[in-house]
Scaffold this motif. Structure first.
Motif, short mmCIF file in Angstrom:
data_model
loop_
_atom_site.label_atom_id
_atom_site.label_comp_id
_atom_site.label_asym_id
_atom_site.label_seq_id
_atom_site.Cartn_x
_atom_site.Cartn_y
_atom_site.Cartn_z
N ARG A 173 15.78 79.90 13.26
CA ARG A 173 15.80 81.34 13.25
C ARG A 173 15.18 81.97 11.87
O ARG A 173 15.19 83.31 11.97
N THR A 174 15.10 81.25 10.99
CA THR A 174 14.46 81.80 9.89
C THR A 174 13.02 82.03 9.90
O THR A 174 12.61 83.02 9.53
N PHE A 175 12.41 81.40 10.72
CA PHE A 175 10.87 81.46 11.25
C PHE A 175 11.01 82.97 11.97
O PHE A 175 10.01 83.70 11.71
N VAL A 176 12.07 83.31 12.77
CA VAL A 176 12.08 84.32 13.52
C VAL A 176 12.26 85.61 12.59
O VAL A 176 11.65 86.63 12.78
N ALA A 177 13.12 85.47 11.48
CA ALA A 177 13.25 86.63 10.81
C ALA A 177 12.01 86.79 9.94
O ALA A 177 11.81 88.01 9.56
N LEU A 178 11.35 85.71 9.30
CA LEU A 178 9.96 85.88 8.44
C LEU A 178 8.91 86.51 9.33
O LEU A 178 8.34 87.38 9.02
N GLY A 179 8.90 85.98 10.64
CA GLY A 179 8.09 86.80 11.74
C GLY A 179 8.25 88.01 11.77
O GLY A 179 7.21 88.97 11.88
N THR A 180 9.58 88.52 11.97
CA THR A 180 9.76 89.96 12.20
C THR A 180 9.52 90.79 10.95
O THR A 180 8.95 91.80 10.93
N GLY A 238 9.77 80.43 15.93
CA GLY A 238 11.21 80.13 15.56
C GLY A 238 11.82 80.11 16.81
O GLY A 238 12.83 79.71 16.92
N LEU A 239 11.44 80.84 17.98
CA LEU A 239 12.29 80.82 19.23
C LEU A 239 12.09 79.75 20.23
O LEU A 239 12.81 79.47 21.18
N VAL A 240 10.81 79.07 19.86
CA VAL A 240 10.54 77.79 20.77
C VAL A 240 11.28 76.53 20.32
O VAL A 240 11.73 76.57 19.07
N HIS A 241 11.26 75.50 21.07
CA HIS A 241 11.67 74.13 20.76
C HIS A 241 10.78 73.71 19.32
O HIS A 241 9.57 74.15 19.58
N MET A 266 21.46 87.62 14.04
CA MET A 266 20.23 87.57 13.22
C MET A 266 19.22 87.59 14.41
O MET A 266 18.21 88.51 14.39
N GLN A 267 19.11 86.67 15.48
CA GLN A 267 18.08 86.73 16.30
C GLN A 267 18.27 88.10 17.17
O GLN A 267 17.03 88.52 17.39
#
Length: 316
Positions: free
Chosen positions: A227-234, A48-51, A287-288
Motif C-alpha cells: 500500500r506504500t507503493f499505492v500512496a507513492l503512485g498516487t 502496489g495493488l497487485v501481488h 489509505m487504499q
C-alpha cells in the motif's frame, strides 16, 4: 589586449526566435516533464495493488511504454494525430516525420491545434508525446499477469497507431470530425482516458478473467502487495496531473490556473467522498480507498478542467 572574436560556429536553429513567447514555452516544457512523471506514478500505483510476483511485470510494461512510444511518436504518431487531415479521420504520415517541419523558432499553427501561436510546434509535439506515453500504461492494469511481453510490445505499437492517434485527430485536430461537431476535451478525458478505458474493458473479453486453483489462492493473490507503493503512485500521479491539465492551456494564463485549481479540488472532494463511504459501510476509512478516490477525481475533472468554475469541480 586583443578583442574577443565572435564565434564562427554554426548555431542551430539560425532562424529568428523573436516570435516565440519564452514564458509560455517554458511553461509547456515544464508541464511535459510533469506528465512524464505520471507514467512511473501509474507503475507504482498498479504495482502496489497487485501481488508481489507481478510487480516487476507491471513496472516493466509501464516503462516500456516510455521507450517505445517516444520512438513511435516522432516517426509517425504525431503526424497521424496532428498532420494534415484526411477527411477528418486521420492525419497524413508525411506531415511531420521525425518532427520535420518543426523547430524551436517556428510558432505552431495549422494543422496543429492553435490555442496560442507563440510556442514552437516542437514544444507542442513533445507535450503531446507525454500523453501518448501515458495512455498504454493506463491499460496495463486490466490484463496484469495475463499477457506475455512480446504480445504487449506488439499491442503498444498497434494501439498507438490504430486507436490513440485517430482519437487524438478526431478530437484535437482542427479538422477532426468530432472537433467539427463541437466535442470539447480540454486535457485528454476523451483522447486518453476514454480511449484507454474502453480498450481496458475490451481487453478483458479477449484475455479473460484470472484463473485460480481455489478460493484460498484467489483471496491471497487479490490482497494488495504494497500500500506504500499505492500512496507513492498516487502522489506522483496527482503531482503530474497538475501539468497534465494545466499544460493543456499551452500558456501560463488564467485558464491554466483554473485547470490546476480544479484538478486539486476535484481530487480532494473525491478522496473525502470515497473515505466517507468506506467509513459508513466498513466502519473506517483506508489509505487504499483514499488513493482510489483521489485518482478517480483526477480522472473525472480532466476533460472539463479548463472549462468549469471551482465549485463545479467539487460537485463533479
Amino acid at each position: 589586449m586583443a578583442e574577443a572574436q565572435p564565434s564562427t560556429d554554426k548555431v542551430w536553429p539560425a532562424a529568428d526566435c523573436s516570435a516565440i513567447d519564452t514564458g509560455a514555452t517554458g511553461f509547456v516544457v515544464l508541464c511535459s516533464m510533469l506528465v512524464l512523471i505520471m507514467t512511473p506514478g501509474i507503475a507504482f500505483f498498479y504495482g502496489g495493488l497487485v501481488h508481489r510476483h507481478s510487480v516487476l511485470s507491471i513496472l516493466m510494461q509501464c516503462f516500456l511504454s516510455i521507450g517505445v512510444v517516444s520512438l513511435m511518436w516522432p516517426l509517425i504518431g504525431f503526424s497521424l494525430a496532428f498532420g494534415e487531415s484526411g477527411g477528418g479521420f486521420i492525419g497524413s504520415p508525411a506531415s511531420y516525420p521525425l518532427f520535420s517541419n518543426l523547430d524551436p523558432c517556428t510558432p505552431m499553427g495549422y494543422p496543429m491545434r492553435a490555442k496560442t501561436g507563440n510556442i514552437p510546434g516542437i514544444a507542442f509535439a513533445t507535450y503531446q508525446m507525454m500523453f501518448a506515453i501515458l495512455a498504454p500504461a493506463i491499460i496495463t492494469g486490466s490484463f496484469t499477469e495475463r499477457i506475455r511481453f512480446p504480445a504487449y510490445l506488439v499491442f503498444i505499437c498497434g494501439w498507438i497507431m490504430v486507436v490513440y492517434c485517430p482519437f487524438a485527430h478526431w478530437v484535437w485536430s482542427p479538422n477532426g470530425f468530432l472537433k467539427v461537431w463541437g466535442v470539447q476535451d480540454f486535457a485528454g478525458g476523451i483522447v486518453v482516458h476514454l480511449a484507454a478505458g474502453s480498450t481496458s474493458l475490451a481487453s478483458l473479453f479477449v484475455v479473460g478473467s484470472r484463473r485460480y486453483i481455489n478460493e484460498d489462492e484467489r483471496r491471497k493473490l487479490q490482497v494488495p502487495h504494497n500500500r506504500t507503493f499505492v500512496a507513492l503512485g498516487t502522489a506522483l500521479l496527482w503531482f503530474g496531473w497538475l501539468g497534465f491539465n494545466g499544460g493543456a492551456a499551452l500558456t501560463s494564463g488564467g485558464t491554466a490556473v483554473f485547470a490546476v485549481v480544479n484538478t486539486t479540488l476535484s481530487a480532494g472532494a473525491s478522496m473525502v467522498s470515497w473515505m466517507a463511504v468506506e467509513w459508513i459501510w466498513h466502519g473506517k476509512p483506508t489509505m487504499q480507498g483514499a488513493c482510489m478516490g483521489a485518482v478517480s477525481g483526477l480522472s473525472i475533472i480532466t476533460a472539463a478542467s479548463g472549462f468549469v468554475r471551482p465549485w463545479g469541480a467539487i460537485v463533479m
